[in-house]
Design a protein around this motif. Structure first.
Motif, PDB file in Angstrom:
ATOM      1  N   LEU A   1       0.826  -1.207   0.000  1.00  0.00           N
ATOM      2  CA  LEU A   1       0.000   0.000   0.000  1.00  0.00           C
ATOM      3  C   LEU A   1       0.861   1.259   0.000  1.00  0.00           C
ATOM      4  O   LEU A   1       0.546   2.228  -0.698  1.00  0.00           O
ATOM      5  N   MET A   2       1.974   1.272   0.745  1.00  0.00           N
ATOM      6  CA  MET A   2       2.825   2.456   0.817  1.00  0.00           C
ATOM      7  C   MET A   2       3.441   2.773  -0.537  1.00  0.00           C
ATOM      8  O   MET A   2       3.517   3.939  -0.936  1.00  0.00           O
TER       9      MET A   2
ATOM     10  N   ALA B   1       2.742   6.115  -2.645  1.00  0.00           N
ATOM     11  CA  ALA B   1       3.896   6.941  -3.011  1.00  0.00           C
ATOM     12  C   ALA B   1       3.901   7.234  -4.511  1.00  0.00           C
ATOM     13  O   ALA B   1       4.029   8.398  -4.927  1.00  0.00           O
ATOM     14  N   ILE B   2       3.747   6.200  -5.327  1.00  0.00           N
ATOM     15  CA  ILE B   2       3.838   6.407  -6.767  1.00  0.00           C
ATOM     16  C   ILE B   2       2.614   7.168  -7.285  1.00  0.00           C
ATOM     17  O   ILE B   2       2.707   7.939  -8.250  1.00  0.00           O
TER      18      ILE B   2
ATOM     19  N   LEU C   1      13.435  12.064  -1.628  1.00  0.00           N
ATOM     20  CA  LEU C   1      12.326  11.459  -0.904  1.00  0.00           C
ATOM     21  C   LEU C   1      12.683  10.039  -0.468  1.00  0.00           C
ATOM     22  O   LEU C   1      13.471   9.364  -1.127  1.00  0.00           O
ATOM     23  N   PRO C   2      12.087   9.558   0.617  1.00  0.00           N
ATOM     24  CA  PRO C   2      12.384   8.196   1.105  1.00  0.00           C
ATOM     25  C   PRO C   2      11.618   7.132   0.305  1.00  0.00           C
ATOM     26  O   PRO C   2      10.665   6.526   0.792  1.00  0.00           O
ATOM     27  N   LEU C   3      12.057   6.925  -0.937  1.00  0.00           N
ATOM     28  CA  LEU C   3      11.368   5.997  -1.829  1.00  0.00           C
ATOM     29  C   LEU C   3      12.184   4.736  -2.044  1.00  0.00           C
ATOM     30  O   LEU C   3      13.414   4.760  -1.968  1.00  0.00           O
TER      31      LEU C   3
ATOM     32  N   THR D   1      12.652   0.764  -6.622  1.00  0.00           N
ATOM     33  CA  THR D   1      11.696   0.432  -7.674  1.00  0.00           C
ATOM     34  C   THR D   1      10.792   1.610  -7.994  1.00  0.00           C
ATOM     35  O   THR D   1      10.592   1.963  -9.162  1.00  0.00           O
ATOM     36  N   VAL D   2      10.246   2.245  -6.972  1.00  0.00           N
ATOM     37  CA  VAL D   2       9.354   3.395  -7.172  1.00  0.00           C
ATOM     38  C   VAL D   2      10.104   4.543  -7.832  1.00  0.00           C
ATOM     39  O   VAL D   2       9.614   5.171  -8.780  1.00  0.00           O
ATOM     40  N   LEU D   3      11.311   4.827  -7.333  1.00  0.00           N
ATOM     41  CA  LEU D   3      12.116   5.905  -7.923  1.00  0.00           C
ATOM     42  C   LEU D   3      12.399   5.624  -9.396  1.00  0.00           C
ATOM     43  O   LEU D   3      12.200   6.495 -10.263  1.00  0.00           O
TER      44      LEU D   3
END
Length: 301
Positions: free
Chosen positions: A61-62, A66-67, A242-244, A247-249
């Motif tokens: 979920l986070m 985030a994305i 950001l604290p990503l 994969t998201v970054l």
């Protein structure tokens, strides 16, 4: 790399088919207009609805949140960026450039690349990333081409557009987890799957009316640099703070580095807004995305 090359080859072969059909007069101006309308009012809404129903609702979920919020931020940034960077261009070109800055080809090119690099998790996250873009391209993006001085009339055109209605219904189905009825689901999927082929052939038909000696355009080159290099670079710099997860970054940067969406040409043709220029944007940025996406992929590993 193989995935990207295959996708690029598919795109240009489909464009070549449309180009040939127009050049040998199998399709005339009226037929081209009818196909363009078919894509906008039927095929694209089905494609959008199908995409939302295929979006997974489980997982981290986070990462999803985030994305999603980063994608919303990118869309807002692109709206402002396009208005500022291309404000001195002629009105027709300005509309194409602004729309092309808001709406990339992240759906067609981005999904398979996300899956190829980041696996199943990447594909699901990419589908979440695309939600704000799909909404934006058929709200703010559509208003760029269809807008009039009457804001109420513009709003009416946007909210009643089949693609917007498909977005709303798609979000409801995705959130609730309700499936489309059997039969309707198959029909929507079958029609939606025609999107890539029909959209690219329409671009080929528009390209057939362009004098190839005039294809080189410095404004298109400038747009391509902004779309493929500068915008993803800004996204990378912001996301690094950001604290990503990695994969998201990586997904945010890669999906921000996609070329102009095919709908840039299709809507420009529909609303008679310099469609030859829009087609040059799509073709040139797609061609140049081959090396730039590969370089971004290597850089992000």
């Amino acid at each position: 790399m193989i995935t990207l090359l295959t996708l690029q080859l598919t795109i240009f072969l489909l464009v070549a088919v449309g180009f040939l059909m127009k050049k040998i007069h199998i399709i005339g101006p009226q037929g081209q207009k009818n196909i363009n309308d078919l894509v906008i009012y039927l095929i694209l809404p089905c494609n959008i609805l199908h995409a939302f129903t295929q979006s997974a609702a489980d997982g981290s979920l986070m990462n999803y949140l985030a994305i999603l919020f980063i994608s919303i931020g990118i869309q807002v940034f692109c709206v402002i960026y396009g208005k500022v960077m291309f404000r001195r261009e002629a009105e027709g070109r300005y509309k194409c450039l602004q729309y092309g800055t808001i709406c990339s080809n992240a759906g067609f090119l981005g999904n398979p690349i996300a899956e190829g690099i980041y696996g199943a998790e990447g594909l699901v996250l990419a589908s979440v990333y695309l939600i704000p873009q799909r909404i934006m391209m058929w709200s703010s993006g559509l208003a760029v081409f269809s807008g009039t001085s009457d804001k109420k009339q513009t709003l009416k055109k946007v909210v009643t557009h089949p693609c917007i209605l498909a977005c709303v219904l798609g979000i409801i189905l995705m959130v609730t987890g309700l499936p489309l009825p059997i039969g309707i689901d198959g029909a929507v999927t079958a029609v939606g799957n025609c999107n890539t082929a029909m959209s690219m052939m329409v671009i080929g038909m528009i390209l057939a009316d362009i004098n190839l000696r005039d294809f080189w355009d410095w404004t298109v080159v400038k747009y391509t640099v902004h779309r493929l290099v500068i915008i993803p670079a800004v996204v990378y710099l912001v996301c690094r703070m950001l604290p990503l997860s990695k994969t998201v970054l990586g997904l945010c940067v890669l999906l921000a580095a996609m070329p102009a969406g095919a709908t840039t040409s299709i809507l420009a043709e529909k609303y008679q807004v310099d469609s030859p220029f829009a087609t040059k944007m799509v073709i040139f940025s797609t061609l140049l995305s081959l090396p730039t996406i590969c370089l971004w992929s290597i850089f992000l590993q």
